[in-house]
Design an enzyme around this catalytic site. Structure first.
Site, PDB file in Angstrom:
ATOM      1  CE  LYS A 192     -28.250 -13.045 -14.141  1.00 43.26           C
ATOM      2  NZ  LYS A 192     -27.071 -11.966 -14.066  1.00 43.26           N
ATOM      3  CD  GLU A 209     -28.278  -5.648  -6.243  1.00 49.54           C
ATOM      4  OE1 GLU A 209     -28.441  -5.537  -7.716  1.00 49.54           O
ATOM      5  OE2 GLU A 209     -29.155  -5.755  -5.503  1.00 49.54           O
ATOM      6  CE  LYS A 257     -32.919 -11.362  -6.545  1.00 41.87           C
ATOM      7  NZ  LYS A 257     -33.031 -10.119  -5.569  1.00 41.87           N
ATOM      8  CG  LEU A 279     -33.758 -11.442 -11.666  1.00 43.35           C
ATOM      9  CD1 LEU A 279     -32.562 -12.122 -10.753  1.00 43.35           C
ATOM     10  CD2 LEU A 279     -33.474 -12.316 -13.071  1.00 43.35           C
ATOM     11  CG  ASP A 293      -1.797  -1.005   1.087  1.00 40.42           C
ATOM     12  OD1 ASP A 293      -1.735  -1.861   0.256  1.00 40.42           O
ATOM     13  OD2 ASP A 293      -2.856  -1.107   1.876  1.00 40.42           O
ATOM     14  CB  ALA A 294       3.869   2.145   1.795  1.00 43.43           C
ATOM     15  CB  CYS A 322     -33.543  -8.153  41.066  1.00 40.42           C
ATOM     16  SG  CYS A 322     -33.276  -9.555  40.326  1.00 40.42           S
TER      17      CYS A 322
HETATM   18  S1  IVH Z   1     -29.923  -9.930 -13.102  1.00 42.39           S
HETATM   19  C1  IVH Z   1     -32.538  -9.756 -16.285  1.00 42.39           C
HETATM   20  N1  IVH Z   1     -28.105 -10.939 -11.188  1.00 42.39           N
HETATM   21  O1  IVH Z   1     -32.168  -8.710  -8.122  1.00 42.39           O
HETATM   22  C2  IVH Z   1     -31.525  -9.841 -15.268  1.00 42.39           C
HETATM   23  N2  IVH Z   1     -29.669  -9.534 -10.580  1.00 42.39           N
HETATM   24  O2  IVH Z   1     -34.932  -9.144  -8.914  1.00 42.39           O
HETATM   25  C3  IVH Z   1     -31.852  -8.750 -14.201  1.00 42.39           C
HETATM   26  N3  IVH Z   1     -29.627  -8.653  -8.090  1.00 42.39           N
HETATM   27  O3  IVH Z   1     -32.840  -5.575  -9.821  1.00 42.39           O
HETATM   28  C4  IVH Z   1     -31.091  -8.767 -13.154  1.00 42.39           C
HETATM   29  N4  IVH Z   1     -27.965  -9.847  -7.937  1.00 42.39           N
HETATM   30  O4  IVH Z   1     -30.957  -5.589  -8.205  1.00 42.39           O
HETATM   31  C5  IVH Z   1     -29.135 -10.122 -11.549  1.00 42.39           C
HETATM   32  N5  IVH Z   1     -26.404 -11.955  -9.928  1.00 42.39           N
HETATM   33  C6  IVH Z   1     -27.610 -11.095  -9.935  1.00 42.39           C
HETATM   34  C7  IVH Z   1     -28.147 -10.211  -9.254  1.00 42.39           C
HETATM   35  C8  IVH Z   1     -29.137  -9.315  -9.393  1.00 42.39           C
HETATM   36  C9  IVH Z   1     -29.019  -9.167  -7.492  1.00 42.39           C
HETATM   37  C10 IVH Z   1     -30.620  -7.977  -7.894  1.00 42.39           C
HETATM   38  C11 IVH Z   1     -30.898  -6.591  -8.890  1.00 42.39           C
HETATM   39  C12 IVH Z   1     -32.323  -6.799  -9.594  1.00 42.39           C
HETATM   40  C13 IVH Z   1     -32.988  -7.810  -8.713  1.00 42.39           C
HETATM   41  C14 IVH Z   1     -33.813  -8.679  -9.774  1.00 42.39           C
END
Ligand code: IVH
Length: 786
Positions: free
Chosen positions: A297, A181, A123, A82, A32-33, A415
């Site tokens: 996904k 996020e 998530k 989602l 870091d330094a 008490c």
């Molecule tokens: S994908 C079409 N991946 O969850 C894809 N979302 O309910 C849309 N989120 O608004 C989002 N981790 O804020 C995706 N690995 C992740 C995620 C993620 C958190 C949140 C995000 C989104 C919400 C969806």
């Protein structure tokens, strides 16, 4: 390009490269330094040549003035949400619909068709943002808003340390919107809340709220002071081609300097997805950030396009949620429990709710200050959080749902177990040579061992593994022994007979003999174990070890005056008073005498006062501890240098005194010692130090003798090998001071994982930072082993 412009460009490239290795690859490349040196060189050059400053320079994260409102941003590619799966079967149904959508289901009778490849990611529980890069430069940051229109938070996202202001490498599309996020790691959240509570600011119910509150600040300087991080999980508008799968695309983004999840994995088939879900679920608590599920996904982007969307959720992705860690319920009542040291703590009785898969009917409220901080009343609807094995906690109140007949929470005057008085603890603090007493947050039943609740807990503690280690005495048995009045103190354990034990529930001949043998075997404890077993308030294992190691005999520990105790590493005046008053208590004295007398306990490893301790006493230090009004450490030292002994100070004539100190202080010293009680106390302290084998050191020798004398260190984040307390003690034994906050005077910061604002501050100020391994190496160099 001029030489200066060239050097500036070099420095920026080098700093960006270090940042990339630090934040994206998690493999810091330079100490870091060195980073700080480069950073300061760049700052200096830019200060001399303001015309060469560009917005993507690493020095330009915090800029821009506070706004009066956020601007609007339209998302060309909408920001979706989602669909959720809660049960394993929901996920299997999702997988079938994907197979169906792609026309690959066919399969056998059991529905098992082709195995789809899914990308798997945690998530994160934060806020979705979109970062727009044009020609590799960060030009805009926006919130999700309603998915089509969000808010412009460019100045704020620029302050997030792991958001690249400029993409690395080459080949990025001219327009690239990175989506992900923004979240606050758990440790940063704890630190932020502690800081907020201290400064009387707003505290946050959870890291998500803290992240939201921090990101939506009109003044980017506030955002900059909050420990936020970004993690990318996808893209929005893109002007060119990106790799054809989700995983390869994220990997490409990572190569361009965009942070992605370390937990990103590829799974083939739904069962592999479920394995991933279970694995992350198990590790959920040990992750540095909160997650509320995992996201699957379809990996192939063409397949994603074929599957398409429904309203605002894609057919090609799903969130598989973990059981919620927070739920709402009603606070039915607040009851008070009495703990081992008599602390009377409020406990919330709740309308039972299932939180993270377990029914919760009680939650801790910690103390009355916490009750006040939450502003909670009986009848309120509250947010309960249960994380892993942690005791459920009341996080916040929902004020809109407060019923009319809500009642305030009052601490009882008596008490609830023994009826003795309940008193608020006092905090003894000193600053600028003055001792002040303020109210503590803990209330205590004064009944001590005459209170059955305290007695039970005291004995449970006394026999526990790290104390006297008496096996075969469970909590239930101890309760029975106390309830049936077979024991009234820890000493009575050693008087139990075979007949008494076999008469207890669950005991037969063999187990009774075993217990008697275990009691007998516990009679030769180490001094440290014995001190710990006594259950002195605020004296944990570490403090017990310090007392044992430094004073090396129970007799000294029992006699030690509070001022003398404060010479020991890590013992402040408050704890010193607790220890002293514990041993002054007549009942405690009786129990200890009984243990060492008729019960036959023999303490091991008592001996001479440690050299470490005998070398820390200085006359100046002692005079300082007397808390003479207006006399701080500096003036105390002057007195010591001038008079050389306590008697010298006591007998000094006015002229001499005036030569050592200015009039006001000289007068204060005079007046202080004119009171006989003060002089007597000073003599008593001095005499005790002598009896303990301490001899005055010259002030200089002490300072020179210790390798880290005069240095101030700060510990932050989680240390894994050594607790922070132990690390502090070791540093102090080397002569360093350990402070709670980083300033320009800090000599070094030791940062474990999860370090937040203090680490950032150290970076800003160019203070040296060590990780735990480097710290341990350094200690080793001074001959101290972990
Ligand atoms: S994908 C079409 N991946 O969850 C894809 N979302 O309910 C849309 N989120 O608004 C989002 N981790 O804020 C995706 N690995 C992740 C995620 C993620 C958190 C949140 C995000 C989104 C919400 C969806």
């Amino acid at each position: 390009m001029t030489d200066v412009a060239q050097r500036i460009a070099e420095l920026r490239n080098e700093l960006d490269a270090h940042n990339y290795r630090y934040y994206v690859l998690d493999e810091p490349s330079v100490p870091d330094a060195e980073y700080d040196r480069l950073f300061r060189e760049l700052q200096a050059l830019e200060a001399e040549h303001p015309e060469l400053v560009t917005p993507e320079s690493p020095t330009q994260r915090v800029g821009g003035e506070a706004l009066s409102a956020f601007g609007e941003v339209r998302h060309e590619v909408p920001m979706l949400s989602l669909g959720n799966a809660f049960e394993e079967d929901d996920l299997r149904a999702f997988d079938r619909s994907v197979q169906h959508g792609l026309g690959v289901s066919g399969g056998d009778l059991f529905g098992g068709g082709a195995e789809i490849e899914y990308s798997c990611e945690p998530k994160l529980d934060g806020l979705a943002v979109s970062l727009r890069y044009e020609n590799g430069q960060l030009v805009r940051g926006a919130t999700r808003g309603d998915g089509s229109t969000g808010e412009d938070i460019t100045s704020n996202v620029r302050t997030i340390r792991n958001v690249p202001l400029k993409l690395q490498g080459k080949g990025w599309p001219q327009v690239l919107e990175v989506r992900g996020e923004v979240f606050m790691p758990k440790s940063g959240f704890e630190e932020l809340n502690a800081r907020q509570a201290e400064s009387g600011g707003k505290t946050f119910a959870n890291p998500r709220n803290a992240a939201a509150g921090s990101l939506r600040q009109l003044d980017p300087k506030i955002t900059a002071s909050r420990p936020l991080e970004f993690c990318c999980y996808g893209v929005g508008q893109v002007s060119g081609e990106l790799p054809g799968t989700q995983v390869a695309m994220l990997q490409q983004l990572k190569a361009w300097g965009v942070p992605i999840s370390r937990e990103l994995k590829l799974a083939k088939g739904v069962e592999a997805c479920l394995d991933y879900y279970r694995d992350i679920g198990q590790r959920r608590m040990s992750l540095a950030y909160d997650i509320d599920g995992v996201v699957f996904k379809v990996n192939n982007i063409e397949d994603q396009q074929q599957l398409g969307f429904r309203a605002r959720t894609p057919h090609w992705a799903i969130a598989h949620k973990f059981p919620a860690q927070e739920e709402l319920t009603e606070l039915l009542d607040v009851e008070f429990q009495v703990g081992r040291t008599g602390a009377v703590t409020p406990v919330a009785r709740l309308n039972p709710v299932k939180v993270a898969g377990v029914m919760v009917a009680n939650a801790t409220l910690h103390n009355m200050d916490e009750v006040a901080r939450l502003g909670v009343m009986i009848g309120d609807t509250v947010i309960i959080r249960r994380a892993g094995d942690v005791i459920p906690q009341v996080m916040a109140v929902v004020p809109e749902r407060r019923p009319r007949n809500a009642r305030p929470v009052h601490i009882p005057e008596q008490c609830p177990v023994c009826g003795s008085a309940v008193e608020r603890t006092q905090l003894v603090k000193r600053s600028k040579g003055k001792e002040s007493v303020s109210e503590g947050s803990v209330y205590r039943c004064v009944g001590r061992l005459s209170c059955q609740a305290q007695l039970k807990q005291a004995i449970i503690h006394f026999v526990s593994r790290r104390a006297m280690d008496i096996e075969g005495l469970g909590d239930k048995t101890i309760e029975q022994l106390v309830d049936e009045k077979l024991i009234g103190s820890p000493a009575d354990l050693y008087k139990l007979s075979f007949e008494q034990i076999i008469g207890l529930e669950g005991f037969a001949e063999v187990s009774s003999n075993k217990l008697l043998a275990a009691i007998e075997n516990s009679k030769r404890p180490s001094l440290a174990r014995f001190i710990y077993a006594l259950g002195i308030p605020d004296v944990g294992e570490e403090t017990a070890k310090v007392l044992a190691r430094s004073l090396a005999s129970l007799a000294r520990v029992r006699q030690a005056l509070p001022e003398v105790l404060t010479y020991l590493p890590d013992i402040g005046l408050e704890v010193a008073h607790e220890i002293h008053s514990f041993f002054e208590d007549a009942h405690n004295q009786q129990v200890i005498s009984a243990l060492l007398g008729e019960c036959g306990l023999e303490l091991q490893d008592e001996g001479e006062l440690s050299a470490e301790f005998s070398a820390v006493a200085t006359l100046g230090g002692m005079l300082d501890k007397l808390n003479i009004p207006t006399v701080g450490p500096g003036a105390a030292q002057k007195l010591a240098e001038r008079f050389g002994s306590l008697e010298g100070v006591l007998n000094a004539d006015w002229l001499d005194m005036r030569q050592a100190l200015p009039e006001r202080q000289a007068k204060a010293v005079r007046e202080f010692f004119d009171q006989a009680a003060n002089a007597q106390r000073a003599r008593a302290i001095e005499q005790q130090l002598r009896e303990f084998g301490m001899h005055w050191q010259s002030e200089k020798k002490v300072a020179e003798g210790l390798p880290l004398a005069g240095q101030t260190w700060v510990l932050t984040g989680t240390l894994e090998v050594m607790s922070r307390d132990v690390a502090k003690e070791k540093l102090e034994s080397l002569g360093a001071k350990v402070a709670g906050s980083v300033s320009a005077k800090t000599h070094c910061v030791v940062a474990g994982p999860g370090a937040g604002s203090k680490l950032a501050k150290a970076g800003e100020l160019g203070v040296k930072v060590l990780d735990e391994a480097q710290f341990l190496d350094q200690l080793k160099a001074y001959g101290i082993e972990a």
